[in-house]
Design a protein around this motif. Structure first.
Motif, PDB file in Angstrom:
ATOM      1  N   VAL A 241      15.928  11.586  26.024  1.00  0.00           N
ATOM      2  CA  VAL A 241      15.088  10.413  26.231  1.00  0.00           C
ATOM      3  C   VAL A 241      15.802   9.440  27.166  1.00  0.00           C
ATOM      4  O   VAL A 241      16.973   9.106  26.947  1.00  0.00           O
ATOM      5  N   PRO A 242      15.127   8.947  28.231  1.00  0.00           N
ATOM      6  CA  PRO A 242      15.779   8.009  29.152  1.00  0.00           C
ATOM      7  C   PRO A 242      16.018   6.656  28.502  1.00  0.00           C
ATOM      8  O   PRO A 242      15.294   6.241  27.596  1.00  0.00           O
ATOM      9  N   ASP A 243      17.037   5.957  28.979  1.00  0.00           N
ATOM     10  CA  ASP A 243      17.384   4.625  28.483  1.00  0.00           C
ATOM     11  C   ASP A 243      17.049   3.611  29.572  1.00  0.00           C
ATOM     12  O   ASP A 243      17.766   3.490  30.572  1.00  0.00           O
ATOM     13  N   ASN A 244      15.949   2.879  29.398  1.00  0.00           N
ATOM     14  CA  ASN A 244      15.503   1.950  30.434  1.00  0.00           C
ATOM     15  C   ASN A 244      16.421   0.754  30.621  1.00  0.00           C
ATOM     16  O   ASN A 244      16.283   0.010  31.600  1.00  0.00           O
ATOM     17  N   ARG A 245      17.363   0.554  29.709  1.00  0.00           N
ATOM     18  CA  ARG A 245      18.328  -0.529  29.899  1.00  0.00           C
ATOM     19  C   ARG A 245      19.256  -0.256  31.076  1.00  0.00           C
ATOM     20  O   ARG A 245      19.930  -1.170  31.563  1.00  0.00           O
TER      21      ARG A 245
END
Length: 440
Positions: A241-245
């Motif tokens: 899952v990508p981390d948008n932070r």
């Protein structure tokens, strides 16, 4: 710096609130919409076939089968002829997908038809690294292709394996070799890369940027990872899952490393010597999408075509287009749509606004424009508003949010063709139910 995440969140929430009605579609007749009078038009042609169905991809695509693809191209050319007979004219054509070069002979035949009927000046074609071979590139060059866009996504072998692209499209060394060989064959050679992949590091991104600078490509489109609910579920089991932070750090790294060798021509496209971005959604006054799963924008109305290949063939055989749904934008929605697209292309010109909307644009969107100025996202001059480096990041966020909404709509459309789309799962059906309820 501590305020920036709050500003990011505020702008995205405000954007989603203001644009929540863009994709509230209703059924549409399949006849050709009236041709616009004047203006610069673009033709988009969707080729949904792929050799590999990458887990992160949310576009309309199906597994390539030769016989099915041949039939599809036949009906695609028939739909093109419908628009020509209706009086449409286009300055350019964009072949996207999917992977248009899965059927190179059919593709070349279709390009020839588009050039014959419309006399287009610009022809852009998407492809993959393994199709950068003389037997494919030479006919495309002879056919008049002016821009070739190669879907690379990353030069990191570990990431390519996670994306399930390594085996089919080759590893980093092979991809680099093929791009170097293709450099100079077309006026524009674009490389598509993705940032904010789940296991991507800043070091890996830096390496991609170093490799890119030595390949001879004169354009790069650096997209943030944009998914749909269904794609996110697929990714969780294979890619993570990508981390948008991390988006801001990645985007800052890209801008810092690419410039001044590459000049931004949109919020995520960079070109050597400012050659041009080929962002037809920005540059064109209207665009027509033909083929299954295509979108059109005509006279303030968004249209979509059927995602079913079988239904598409049946409709074209009946003398109809592939269009099945539409949404007429309200005056305010149309203004906000144009504000988004023009700012994405880095500039909003006052004279263009006055010709298109009159002075009511400035009264209606006074709050949006003042907020962008106050945040330092745009600089105002005598011609209009110019996006700043800070503003490029926020426009990237807004455009990714817009396209993720489009991806959610694609999920809903795929849910209606489960027999053609075996990848559609219960989550996809749930999304379809929610979007159907929202439209009612």
């Amino acid at each position: 710096m501590t305020l920036l995440p709050l500003i990011d969140s505020f702008l995205l929430r405000a954007f989603r609130y203001r644009t929540r009605g863009f994709l509230r579609m209703e059924e549409a007749p399949g006849s050709v919409p009236p041709a616009p009078v004047g203006g610069n038009g673009y033709l988009y042609l969707h080729i949904p076939f792929c050799e590999v169905l990458c887990p992160f991809c949310s576009f309309h695509r199906v597994q390539h089968h030769h016989a099915q693809a041949q039939r599809y191209f036949h009906w695609l050319r028939e739909e093109i002829r419908l628009y020509h007979r209706a009086g449409y004219r286009f300055s350019g054509a964009y072949f996207g997908g999917g992977t248009p070069t899965t059927e190179p002979a059919e593709l070349v035949t279709t390009i020839a038809l588009v050039r014959e009927l419309f006399g287009v000046r610009e022809i852009s074609v998407e492809t993959n690294p393994r199709d950068l071979r003389p037997e494919i590139l030479d006919p495309l060059r002879a056919a008049g292709v002016t821009r070739l866009s190669v879907g690379v996504q990353s030069f990191d072998d570990a990431l390519l394996k996670q994306m399930e692209r390594y085996e089919k499209y080759g590893g980093s060394d092979e991809i680099q070799e093929r791009i170097r060989a293709a450099a100079g064959l077309f006026p524009t050679l674009n490389v598509d890369l993705i940032f904010n992949q789940p296991h991507q590091s800043v070091a890996s991104l830096e390496r991609d940027l170093t490799i890119l600078s030595g390949l001879g490509a004169n354009q790069v489109s650096f997209y943030p990872l944009m998914t749909s609910p269904t794609a996110s579920r697929r990714m969780a089991g294979s890619m993570g899952v990508p981390d948008n932070r991390r988006l801001r750090e990645f985007f800052s790294t890209i801008g810092r490393r690419l410039q001044p060798e590459f000049i931004p021509t949109s919020a995520w496209c960079f070109t050597r010597r400012g050659h041009g971005s080929d962002e037809y959604i920005v540059d064109a006054d209207y665009y027509v999408g033909v083929g299954s799963g295509a979108f059109s924008f005509l006279d303030g109305t968004l249209y979509t075509t059927t995602f079913s290949l079988e239904t598409y063939a049946q409709r074209i055989a009946q003398g109809l287009t592939g269009i099945t749904t539409r949404h007429r934008l309200s005056d305010g929605e149309l203004m906000r749509y144009n504000l988004l697209m023009r700012m994405f292309g880095l500039r909003l010109d006052r004279e263009w606004v006055l010709r298109r909307h009159g002075s009511r644009f400035f009264r209606k969107l006074w709050g949006e424009l003042r907020t962008l100025e106050w945040l330092g996202a745009v600089n105002r001059d005598e011609r209009g508003w110019q996006l700043t480096e800070r503003g490029m990041y926020w426009l990237m966020l807004m455009m990714s949010a817009f396209f993720e909404s489009v991806n959610g709509y694609r999920d809903a459309m795929r849910a209606h063709i489960r027999d053609e789309q075996p990848a559609c799962d219960p989550l996809c059906l749930s999304v379809a139910s929610r979007l159907s309820a929202a439209r009612q």
